[in-house]
Design a protein around this motif. Sequence first.
Motif, PDB file in Angstrom:
ATOM      1  N   PHE A 120      90.855  82.153  -6.506  1.00 38.40           N
ATOM      2  CA  PHE A 120      91.549  80.882  -6.726  1.00 38.40           C
ATOM      3  C   PHE A 120      93.001  80.905  -6.255  1.00 38.40           C
ATOM      4  O   PHE A 120      93.768  80.009  -6.578  1.00 38.40           O
ATOM      5  N   ASP A 121      93.392  81.922  -5.498  1.00 38.05           N
ATOM      6  CA  ASP A 121      94.767  81.977  -5.007  1.00 38.05           C
ATOM      7  C   ASP A 121      95.014  80.877  -3.982  1.00 38.05           C
ATOM      8  O   ASP A 121      94.080  80.311  -3.410  1.00 38.05           O
ATOM      9  N   LEU A 122      96.279  80.583  -3.751  1.00 40.78           N
ATOM     10  CA  LEU A 122      96.656  79.541  -2.803  1.00 40.78           C
ATOM     11  C   LEU A 122      96.121  79.853  -1.412  1.00 40.78           C
ATOM     12  O   LEU A 122      96.216  80.982  -0.941  1.00 40.78           O
ATOM     13  N   THR A 123      95.600  78.832  -0.758  1.00 44.27           N
ATOM     14  CA  THR A 123      95.172  78.991   0.629  1.00 44.27           C
ATOM     15  C   THR A 123      96.412  78.952   1.525  1.00 44.27           C
ATOM     16  O   THR A 123      97.499  78.542   1.088  1.00 44.27           O
ATOM     17  N   ASP A 124      96.248  79.355   2.759  1.00 44.85           N
ATOM     18  CA  ASP A 124      97.367  79.296   3.702  1.00 44.85           C
ATOM     19  C   ASP A 124      97.852  77.860   3.887  1.00 44.85           C
ATOM     20  O   ASP A 124      99.053  77.614   4.006  1.00 44.85           O
ATOM     21  N   PHE A 125      96.927  76.903   3.904  1.00 38.37           N
ATOM     22  CA  PHE A 125      97.309  75.499   4.040  1.00 38.37           C
ATOM     23  C   PHE A 125      98.147  75.047   2.841  1.00 38.37           C
ATOM     24  O   PHE A 125      99.205  74.424   2.999  1.00 38.37           O
ATOM     25  N   GLU A 126      97.683  75.352   1.629  1.00 34.61           N
ATOM     26  CA  GLU A 126      98.419  74.960   0.422  1.00 34.61           C
ATOM     27  C   GLU A 126      99.805  75.604   0.405  1.00 34.61           C
ATOM     28  O   GLU A 126     100.796  74.962   0.071  1.00 34.61           O
ATOM     29  N   TRP A 127      99.859  76.868   0.797  1.00 35.52           N
ATOM     30  CA  TRP A 127     101.138  77.574   0.828  1.00 35.52           C
ATOM     31  C   TRP A 127     102.081  76.933   1.847  1.00 35.52           C
ATOM     32  O   TRP A 127     103.275  76.799   1.593  1.00 35.52           O
ATOM     33  N   SER A 128     101.551  76.492   2.982  1.00 34.40           N
ATOM     34  CA  SER A 128     102.408  75.864   3.994  1.00 34.40           C
ATOM     35  C   SER A 128     102.994  74.546   3.493  1.00 34.40           C
ATOM     36  O   SER A 128     104.074  74.139   3.919  1.00 34.40           O
ATOM     37  N   VAL A 129     102.305  73.883   2.580  1.00 37.79           N
ATOM     38  CA  VAL A 129     102.809  72.636   1.995  1.00 37.79           C
ATOM     39  C   VAL A 129     103.847  72.937   0.913  1.00 37.79           C
ATOM     40  O   VAL A 129     104.883  72.262   0.816  1.00 37.79           O
ATOM     41  N   ILE A 130     103.611  73.963   0.123  1.00 34.71           N
ATOM     42  CA  ILE A 130     104.451  74.270  -1.041  1.00 34.71           C
ATOM     43  C   ILE A 130     105.722  75.037  -0.666  1.00 34.71           C
ATOM     44  O   ILE A 130     106.796  74.768  -1.200  1.00 34.71           O
ATOM     45  N   GLN A 131     105.630  75.985   0.229  1.00 30.35           N
ATOM     46  CA  GLN A 131     106.746  76.890   0.522  1.00 30.35           C
ATOM     47  C   GLN A 131     108.071  76.179   0.808  1.00 30.35           C
ATOM     48  O   GLN A 131     109.102  76.566   0.260  1.00 30.35           O
ATOM     49  N   PRO A 132     108.104  75.129   1.626  1.00 28.92           N
ATOM     50  CA  PRO A 132     109.392  74.481   1.901  1.00 28.92           C
ATOM     51  C   PRO A 132     110.025  73.790   0.685  1.00 28.92           C
ATOM     52  O   PRO A 132     111.213  73.489   0.702  1.00 28.92           O
ATOM     53  N   LEU A 133     109.253  73.564  -0.363  1.00 29.38           N
ATOM     54  CA  LEU A 133     109.758  72.853  -1.541  1.00 29.38           C
ATOM     55  C   LEU A 133     110.394  73.780  -2.570  1.00 29.38           C
ATOM     56  O   LEU A 133     111.022  73.306  -3.520  1.00 29.38           O
ATOM     57  N   LEU A 134     110.222  75.078  -2.396  1.00 28.21           N
ATOM     58  CA  LEU A 134     110.705  76.026  -3.386  1.00 28.21           C
ATOM     59  C   LEU A 134     112.192  76.303  -3.202  1.00 28.21           C
ATOM     60  O   LEU A 134     112.686  76.350  -2.076  1.00 28.21           O
ATOM     61  N   PRO A 135     112.904  76.501  -4.325  1.00 29.75           N
ATOM     62  CA  PRO A 135     114.335  76.814  -4.237  1.00 29.75           C
ATOM     63  C   PRO A 135     114.548  78.140  -3.504  1.00 29.75           C
ATOM     64  O   PRO A 135     113.732  79.057  -3.595  1.00 29.75           O
ATOM     65  N   LYS A 136     115.652  78.222  -2.802  1.00 29.88           N
ATOM     66  CA  LYS A 136     116.012  79.447  -2.089  1.00 29.88           C
ATOM     67  C   LYS A 136     117.127  80.137  -2.858  1.00 29.88           C
ATOM     68  O   LYS A 136     118.109  79.515  -3.237  1.00 29.88           O
ATOM     69  N   LYS A 137     116.978  81.422  -3.068  1.00 35.64           N
ATOM     70  CA  LYS A 137     118.022  82.201  -3.728  1.00 35.64           C
ATOM     71  C   LYS A 137     118.644  83.090  -2.663  1.00 35.64           C
ATOM     72  O   LYS A 137     117.956  83.911  -2.055  1.00 35.64           O
ATOM     73  N   SER A 138     119.925  82.938  -2.439  1.00 35.69           N
ATOM     74  CA  SER A 138     120.544  83.641  -1.322  1.00 35.69           C
ATOM     75  C   SER A 138     121.272  84.914  -1.711  1.00 35.69           C
ATOM     76  O   SER A 138     121.664  85.680  -0.848  1.00 35.69           O
ATOM     77  N   ARG A 139     121.489  85.172  -2.981  1.00 34.80           N
ATOM     78  CA  ARG A 139     122.239  86.371  -3.352  1.00 34.80           C
ATOM     79  C   ARG A 139     121.619  87.040  -4.559  1.00 34.80           C
ATOM     80  O   ARG A 139     120.732  86.491  -5.202  1.00 34.80           O
ATOM     81  N   GLY A 140     122.094  88.231  -4.859  1.00 37.77           N
ATOM     82  CA  GLY A 140     121.591  88.973  -6.006  1.00 37.77           C
ATOM     83  C   GLY A 140     120.389  89.822  -5.646  1.00 37.77           C
ATOM     84  O   GLY A 140     120.168  90.168  -4.494  1.00 37.77           O
ATOM     85  N   VAL A 141     119.599  90.140  -6.637  1.00 38.83           N
ATOM     86  CA  VAL A 141     118.428  90.990  -6.472  1.00 38.83           C
ATOM     87  C   VAL A 141     117.378  90.252  -5.634  1.00 38.83           C
ATOM     88  O   VAL A 141     117.192  89.042  -5.781  1.00 38.83           O
ATOM     89  N   ALA A 142     116.682  90.984  -4.787  1.00 40.29           N
ATOM     90  CA  ALA A 142     115.634  90.376  -3.958  1.00 40.29           C
ATOM     91  C   ALA A 142     114.567  89.745  -4.850  1.00 40.29           C
ATOM     92  O   ALA A 142     114.162  90.326  -5.863  1.00 40.29           O
ATOM     93  N   ARG A 143     114.127  88.552  -4.454  1.00 40.01           N
ATOM     94  CA  ARG A 143     113.135  87.819  -5.242  1.00 40.01           C
ATOM     95  C   ARG A 143     111.754  88.440  -5.110  1.00 40.01           C
ATOM     96  O   ARG A 143     111.385  88.923  -4.046  1.00 40.01           O
ATOM     97  N   VAL A 144     110.998  88.351  -6.190  1.00 39.44           N
ATOM     98  CA  VAL A 144     109.580  88.672  -6.124  1.00 39.44           C
ATOM     99  C   VAL A 144     108.940  87.561  -5.295  1.00 39.44           C
ATOM    100  O   VAL A 144     109.326  86.396  -5.395  1.00 39.44           O
TER     101      VAL A 144
END
Length: 121
Positions: free
Chosen positions: A4-28
């Motif tokens: 049930f994990d995200l498909t590549d298509f679903e991920w391509s739709v969602i990824q641009p909407l996620l906040p970007k963290k530019s500093r600090g510890v690397a994100r999971v």
Amino acid sequence: MARFDLTDFEWSVIQPLLPKKSRGVARVDDRRVLNGIFWRLRTGAPWADIPARYGPHTTCVNRFNRWRKAGVWDRILSAVSKAYDGGIQMIDSSSIRVHQHAANGQKNRRDPVAWVARAAG
């Protein structure tokens, strides 16, 4: 990739909407965390039971709450629905069995706490 994990298509739709963290510890990895959040929402299991393949459960719950407060989930759901031409009708549902007398029974208008206090006094 789990069933049930995200498909590549679903991920391509969602990824641009996620906040970007530019500093600090690397994100999971966001995709991994999202799959963990969706696993938890789908199963109804406690956050601590999220499988290790999705990363630390604390990361999943913290990111879920942070994104909820920031309105990210509204944008994600809207974008995914639009990507599927509005074909998504239901994301989650719950059924809870109630005792047969619970729904329409006569309501007890007395305050049970006050009744106990009077009897003890």
